[in-house]
Each structure stands twice: as C-alpha cells, then as structure tokens.
Design a protein around this motif. Structure first.
Motif, PDB file in Angstrom:
ATOM      1  N   LEU A 146     -54.988 -13.907  23.777  1.00 41.56           N
ATOM      2  CA  LEU A 146     -55.619 -12.764  24.620  1.00 41.56           C
ATOM      3  C   LEU A 146     -57.171 -12.517  24.353  1.00 41.56           C
ATOM      4  N   ARG A 147     -57.292 -12.699  22.646  1.00 38.99           N
ATOM      5  CA  ARG A 147     -58.749 -12.710  22.518  1.00 38.99           C
ATOM      6  C   ARG A 147     -59.876 -13.536  23.267  1.00 38.99           C
ATOM      7  N   ARG A 148     -59.093 -14.974  23.442  1.00 35.85           N
ATOM      8  CA  ARG A 148     -59.961 -16.020  24.011  1.00 35.85           C
ATOM      9  C   ARG A 148     -59.811 -15.843  25.550  1.00 35.85           C
ATOM     10  N   GLY A 149     -58.816 -15.295  26.054  1.00 40.23           N
ATOM     11  CA  GLY A 149     -58.748 -15.190  27.686  1.00 40.23           C
ATOM     12  C   GLY A 149     -58.100 -16.526  28.076  1.00 40.23           C
ATOM     13  N   SER A 150     -59.002 -17.669  27.997  1.00 43.10           N
ATOM     14  CA  SER A 150     -58.616 -18.951  28.506  1.00 43.10           C
ATOM     15  C   SER A 150     -58.473 -19.909  27.555  1.00 43.10           C
ATOM     16  N   ILE A 151     -57.342 -20.684  27.599  1.00 45.37           N
ATOM     17  CA  ILE A 151     -56.843 -21.672  26.826  1.00 45.37           C
ATOM     18  C   ILE A 151     -56.991 -23.066  27.266  1.00 45.37           C
ATOM     19  N   ALA A 152     -57.637 -24.095  26.614  1.00 43.89           N
ATOM     20  CA  ALA A 152     -57.853 -25.360  27.220  1.00 43.89           C
ATOM     21  C   ALA A 152     -56.586 -26.022  27.080  1.00 43.89           C
ATOM     22  N   GLY A 153     -56.140 -26.309  25.840  1.00 47.52           N
ATOM     23  CA  GLY A 153     -54.876 -27.243  25.483  1.00 47.52           C
ATOM     24  C   GLY A 153     -53.787 -26.172  24.718  1.00 47.52           C
ATOM     25  N   ILE A 154     -52.884 -25.567  25.483  1.00 48.53           N
ATOM     26  CA  ILE A 154     -52.023 -24.765  24.694  1.00 48.53           C
ATOM     27  C   ILE A 154     -50.920 -25.405  24.071  1.00 48.53           C
ATOM     28  N   ASN A 418     -47.752 -35.454  31.571  1.00 46.12           N
ATOM     29  CA  ASN A 418     -48.115 -36.788  31.015  1.00 46.12           C
ATOM     30  C   ASN A 418     -46.883 -37.245  30.456  1.00 46.12           C
ATOM     31  N   PRO A 419     -46.735 -38.648  30.927  1.00 50.24           N
ATOM     32  CA  PRO A 419     -45.463 -39.487  30.364  1.00 50.24           C
ATOM     33  C   PRO A 419     -45.555 -39.659  29.121  1.00 50.24           C
ATOM     34  N   GLY A 420     -44.536 -39.876  28.523  1.00 49.93           N
ATOM     35  CA  GLY A 420     -44.286 -40.237  27.358  1.00 49.93           C
ATOM     36  C   GLY A 420     -42.993 -39.844  26.473  1.00 49.93           C
ATOM     37  N   ARG A 421     -42.791 -40.005  25.313  1.00 47.01           N
ATOM     38  CA  ARG A 421     -41.212 -39.830  24.764  1.00 47.01           C
ATOM     39  C   ARG A 421     -41.002 -38.200  25.006  1.00 47.01           C
ATOM     40  N   ILE A 422     -41.987 -37.317  25.141  1.00 46.15           N
ATOM     41  CA  ILE A 422     -41.964 -36.089  25.665  1.00 46.15           C
ATOM     42  C   ILE A 422     -42.658 -35.706  26.853  1.00 46.15           C
ATOM     43  N   LEU A 423     -42.011 -35.087  27.824  1.00 42.81           N
ATOM     44  CA  LEU A 423     -42.751 -34.988  28.902  1.00 42.81           C
ATOM     45  C   LEU A 423     -43.693 -33.683  28.803  1.00 42.81           C
ATOM     46  N   THR A 424     -44.969 -33.761  28.950  1.00 42.96           N
ATOM     47  CA  THR A 424     -45.826 -32.643  28.972  1.00 42.96           C
ATOM     48  C   THR A 424     -46.878 -32.273  29.959  1.00 42.96           C
ATOM     49  N   PRO A 425     -47.145 -31.021  30.257  1.00 47.10           N
ATOM     50  CA  PRO A 425     -48.152 -30.718  31.328  1.00 47.10           C
ATOM     51  C   PRO A 425     -49.576 -30.771  30.742  1.00 47.10           C
ATOM     52  N   VAL A 426     -50.471 -31.556  31.331  1.00 45.32           N
ATOM     53  CA  VAL A 426     -51.846 -31.439  31.101  1.00 45.32           C
ATOM     54  C   VAL A 426     -52.562 -31.296  32.154  1.00 45.32           C
ATOM     55  N   GLY A 427     -54.062 -30.997  31.852  1.00 49.79           N
ATOM     56  CA  GLY A 427     -54.927 -30.943  33.007  1.00 49.79           C
ATOM     57  C   GLY A 427     -55.313 -29.438  33.564  1.00 49.79           C
ATOM     58  N   PHE A 428     -54.928 -28.667  32.781  1.00 48.55           N
ATOM     59  CA  PHE A 428     -55.132 -27.084  33.172  1.00 48.55           C
ATOM     60  C   PHE A 428     -55.420 -26.398  32.021  1.00 48.55           C
ATOM     61  N   ASP A 429     -56.149 -25.190  32.370  1.00 41.73           N
ATOM     62  CA  ASP A 429     -56.458 -24.096  31.500  1.00 41.73           C
ATOM     63  C   ASP A 429     -55.339 -23.082  31.651  1.00 41.73           C
ATOM     64  N   LEU A 430     -54.855 -22.429  30.583  1.00 43.49           N
ATOM     65  CA  LEU A 430     -54.004 -21.104  31.000  1.00 43.49           C
ATOM     66  C   LEU A 430     -54.878 -19.908  30.516  1.00 43.49           C
ATOM     67  N   ARG A 431     -54.767 -19.021  31.557  1.00 41.83           N
ATOM     68  CA  ARG A 431     -55.555 -17.784  31.530  1.00 41.83           C
ATOM     69  C   ARG A 431     -54.527 -16.733  31.441  1.00 41.83           C
ATOM     70  N   LEU A 432     -55.105 -15.707  30.485  1.00 39.84           N
ATOM     71  CA  LEU A 432     -54.410 -14.479  29.900  1.00 39.84           C
ATOM     72  C   LEU A 432     -55.044 -13.404  30.085  1.00 39.84           C
ATOM     73  N   ARG A 433     -54.430 -12.238  30.884  1.00 39.03           N
ATOM     74  CA  ARG A 433     -55.114 -10.886  30.965  1.00 39.03           C
ATOM     75  C   ARG A 433     -53.858 -10.143  30.318  1.00 39.03           C
ATOM     76  N   PRO A 434     -54.251  -8.981  29.490  1.00 40.53           N
ATOM     77  CA  PRO A 434     -53.417  -8.063  28.935  1.00 40.53           C
ATOM     78  C   PRO A 434     -52.627  -7.410  30.125  1.00 40.53           C
ATOM     79  N   ARG A 435     -51.372  -7.230  29.637  1.00 41.95           N
ATOM     80  CA  ARG A 435     -50.449  -6.389  30.712  1.00 41.95           C
ATOM     81  C   ARG A 435     -50.393  -5.016  30.287  1.00 41.95           C
ATOM     82  N   ARG A 436     -50.685  -4.054  31.041  1.00 43.47           N
ATOM     83  CA  ARG A 436     -50.654  -2.753  30.578  1.00 43.47           C
ATOM     84  C   ARG A 436     -49.777  -2.069  31.453  1.00 43.47           C
TER      85      ARG A 436
END
Ligand code: HEM
Length: 436
Positions: A146-154, A418-436
C-alpha cells in the motif's frame, strides 16, 4: 467384446474395437516426432495439450512412449491406481528407477510411512497455532504494498512469505536463515532444470551443466537442512511427529515440504489477485467476506470458492505424471510397460464437461458444483496426492483475505502465463488503493 465400440486411431480415422489385445495399437497418436511434440509442449504448456485433447480425446500418445491422459474417468483411474500400476517419477536428477525392484519398493514404503505420519500431524490445531503469525506477516506485506501503490513483480514477494511460512510451519522457531537461502537456491536450480525437461534423453542430460549445478545445490540444501535439524525446537511439524525416527527420514520430509510448499501457494495467490482485479464484482464479493472473517480455520465460502476457481483455471502445478511399471490397461486401452503418463491439470480442468465456459473465471460456479472424480484435481489425487493441500488452501485464503481487507486491487499491463514447473502470471503491475 463386440465390435460396436469405436476408437479414433488418428485424426479423423475411426476404427472398431475388436478385441482387448489389439487396443494398444489404437491409443490415438499425434504422429509427431519427440522433438516436435516436446518443443510444442515446452513452448505452450496449455495450448498444445489442450489442442491434442480436443482433437484426439481423453487419451493420446503425444510422442512414442509419452501418453497424455485428460478424460475424467481415466485420470481418476490413474490417480487411484498410483503405487500399484502407475508410479510417481519425480526424480529430477536423471537416475533410472526400476519400479519392480526391491530397493525401489523399500524406498516407496518408507516415503509412504513418512507421508502418513506427516499428514496425521497436520491437524487443524497446528494450522490454528500458525495462523496468527501468518496473518501478521501477510498484513506487513500488504502495508508495504500500500505504501508503494504499484508493485512490478508481486510473485517473488509472495513467495518470500509462503517460503517463510512453510519453513516456520515445518521447522518451528529454529534458526533457519541458511535453510531459507538454500531452499531458494534449490528452487532456482530446479527452475532451470525443468525448462526443456523433455528435450534430451537422460544420458545426455547427465552431462549438462545445469544438472551438475542442481546436484551441487541439492547437496548444499540437504546440509543446511541437517544442520537445522540438529538444533532443538518444540514447535515445528517435524518436532510433533511421532516419527520419523531417523535423521535421514526427517531431512527427506523437510526437503519435500520446503521444495513443494513455497512456489505453488505463491502462484495461487498471484493468480487469484489477477482474476479478482480483472473481475471487480468477484473482488467486492470476496472483500466483503474477508471483512467478516476472524482468521479462524473456517474460511468464508466466498473466499474458498475464489481459491477453488483459481486452482481450476490456473493450477499452479499444471503438470504431473506417472510411469507404468508393467504394461497396464486403462479404460479400453493397453499401455506399454515404461510409458510416461502426462496429466496436464490445466487441460483436464478446461475440457471437463462439468465446467461450462471453461475459460471464464466464475467463482459462483462452485455454489452448486461438485465435480465428478478426476475432473478437478489441482492437488493431484490418490496415494501420492499433494501432502500440503489443506495447509495450502488455508494459507492462500488467509493471504488473500489480508490483501482484500485493506485494499482494492487493479492491474496495469497484460497478464500472460509463464510456463514452467509452476504456472505463474507475468507481465503486469498490481496496483493497490486503500479500502475504507
Ligand atoms: C496451491 C498450492 C499447491 C498446489 C496447487 C499443489 C499441487 C500439488 C500437486 C499437483 C502435486 C502432485 C500430486 C500428484 O501427482 O498426484 C503435489 C505434490 C506434493 N505437494 Fe503440493 N501443492 C501445493 C502446495 C503444497 C504445500 C504448501 C506443501 C507443503 C506443505 C506441498 C507439499 C507437497 C508434497 C510433499 C508433494 C509430493 C507428495 C508425494 O510425492 O507423495 N504442496 N502438490
């Protein structure tokens, strides 16, 4: 048997089933070479096997010796007959296993005993003891997001949390910093190893640098595990188990839990957040359930359904497999001895008739759904199913609830698997806004 049933031998050609002995000839085959099929599979772990399942049906030989199984009945049968007719081959270091031998049976018996003991020690009470720590740590992570607001690789950040979580759950409060570092190094080595795992026969793989690196890293990892087990603690899973009686057995269990228990739950959390960000209505429903949840083991059903649907659409461990010891029958087919059986869970979950609009994320489908055996298997099944399934569901739901209680999430960028032994999502930033 009469001549009334039919099988598709290859694309479009229908042949009658005449007698059981001849069925092995009729396992449909793609007709592709090993190089072509393996490279198609490595390039797209979803599209290629999905296309093969849609074209050829519930069972198809992808290339000689490698058979893909996706029909619910046959998947269920493979999973149920595991350790009898179908064996797990998770030996990533190219050793040849002889499934009929006494030595392999002794090893398997020892692992099965260890598994049973570990599972009976994974009680709701132990999850309950772990929960406050997990909720605290998840809240710390969300505050930092939340402090950062946008996270490139979660993913790496969630994996740090799930890694610390499984280490603490397994080893208690012992000093485990070395074990954490060694686990990360081992997972990294495995990641490189599993890329292109079908490319080369074992004798060629054996001389490849990445195999040597994995071996060395495994030795370092086991050393760190043994060193940690020498220190005393009372709070880890390993401490409350009536067995294992030997250090070797304890170390083997710790190895399996740490190597399996970090990346898959982290991927599940990330996929769930991606889908909730894409589907605001789903997000609001889950957030409202999260705000009512006290963190007890009874996960609100709305969040449970988000987890179920995430694991259906994006099973983090998308591909499992078995090998046949002897030649065995499966449905109306005979499979030769030594066949590799691929179980692509991501395909199984999208071909099952029980999931209308299979590519759509819809957690409400789980309100009435009780999928038939073999059609929903994100944790595998049978004697070698996921040891940490209950723990994982609780962990994923807890982390999701922590995120949703405090924030609204959106995406920036375009998500791709992203294919591999573990299937992961890539290519995005996750944005967070505080919920009030
Ligand atoms: C969402 C998270 C997870 C998913 C989707 C998942 C999925 C799976 C799958 C598909 C298998 C292979 C099952 C089969 O072939 O029948 C497996 C095996 C295994 N998993 Fe998990 N897993 C998850 C989390 C965990 C966690 C947290 C732990 C540790 C507590 C764990 C421990 C294991 C172990 C030890 C095995 C090997 C079992 C054996 O070979 O007998 N997993 N998992």
């Amino acid at each position: 048997m009469t001549g009334t049933s039919h099988l598709v031998r290859s694309a479009g050609e229908i042949v009658p089933i005449t007698d059981r002995k001849s069925h092995s000839e009729y396992v449909p085959t793609t007709g592709l070479s090993q190089a072509a099929a393996a490279s198609a599979l490595d390039t797209d772990q979803l599209a290629f096997p999905l296309e093969m399942a849609r074209r050829f049906g519930p069972i198809v030989q992808l290339w000689p010796g490698v058979i893909q199984v996706t029909g619910a009945d046959v998947v269920d049968s493979v999973l149920r007959r595991t350790n009898r007719d179908f064996f797990v081959d998770r030996n990533f270091l190219f050793r040849k296993i002889d499934y009929g031998s006494k030595a392999s049976q002794v090893k398997l018996d020892a692992w099965m005993k260890l598994r049973r003991t570990a599972m009976s020690a994974m009680t709701p009470a132990r999850f309950g003891q772990h929960a406050p720590w997990l909720i605290d740590q998840a809240n710390i992570l969300v505050d930092s997001w939340l402090r950062r607001g946008s996270i490139a690789g979660i993913l790496p950040e969630v994996a740090q949390l799930t890694g610390a979580s499984i280490t603490r759950f397994t080893l208690g409060d012992r000093h485990a910093r070395d074990v954490r570092a060694a686990t990360d190094a081992m997972l990294d080595a495995l990641r490189h190893l599993s890329l292109g795992r079908f490319e080369w026969p074992g004798y060629i793989r054996a001389v490849q640098p990445r195999e040597w690196r994995a071996r060395r890293t495994l030795n370092d990892f086991m050393e760190a595990v043994h060193a940690s087990l020498k220190t005393r603690d009372r709070n880890g899973l390993i401490d409350v188990m009536s067995q294992p009686e030997s250090n070797e057995a304890a170390a083997e269990l710790v190895k399996s839990l740490l190597l399996n228990g970090q990346e898959a739950p982290a991927a599940a959390v990330c996929w769930a957040l991606v889908e909730l960000a894409r589907n605001p209505e789903e997000q609001e429903r889950a957030a409202s359930a999260a705000s009512r949840w006290d963190g007890s083991l009874a996960v609100p059903k709305e969040i449970g359904r988000v987890v179920d649907e995430t694991l259906r659409l994006w099973p983090p461990a998308p591909l499992s497999g078995r090998v046949t010891g002897e030649s065995v029958s499966l449905g109306s087919w005979m499979l030769p001895a030594g066949s590799t059986i691929l179980l692509p869970f991501n395909v199984i979950h999208r071909t099952a008739e029980r999931f209308p609009e299979p590519d759509r994320f819809d957690s409400t489908r789980w309100t009435l759904l009780s999928p038939p055996h073999g059609s929903y298997v994100p944790f595998g099944g049978g004697a070698r199913s996921c040891l940490g399934a209950r723990f994982a569901r609780f962990e994923v739901a807890t982390i999701l609830a922590a995120v949703l209680r405090q924030s609204r999430v959106t995406l920036n960028g375009s998500v791709r698997p992203n294919p591999g032994r573990i299937l992961t999502p890539v290519g995005f930033d996750l944005r967070l806004r505080p919920r009030r």
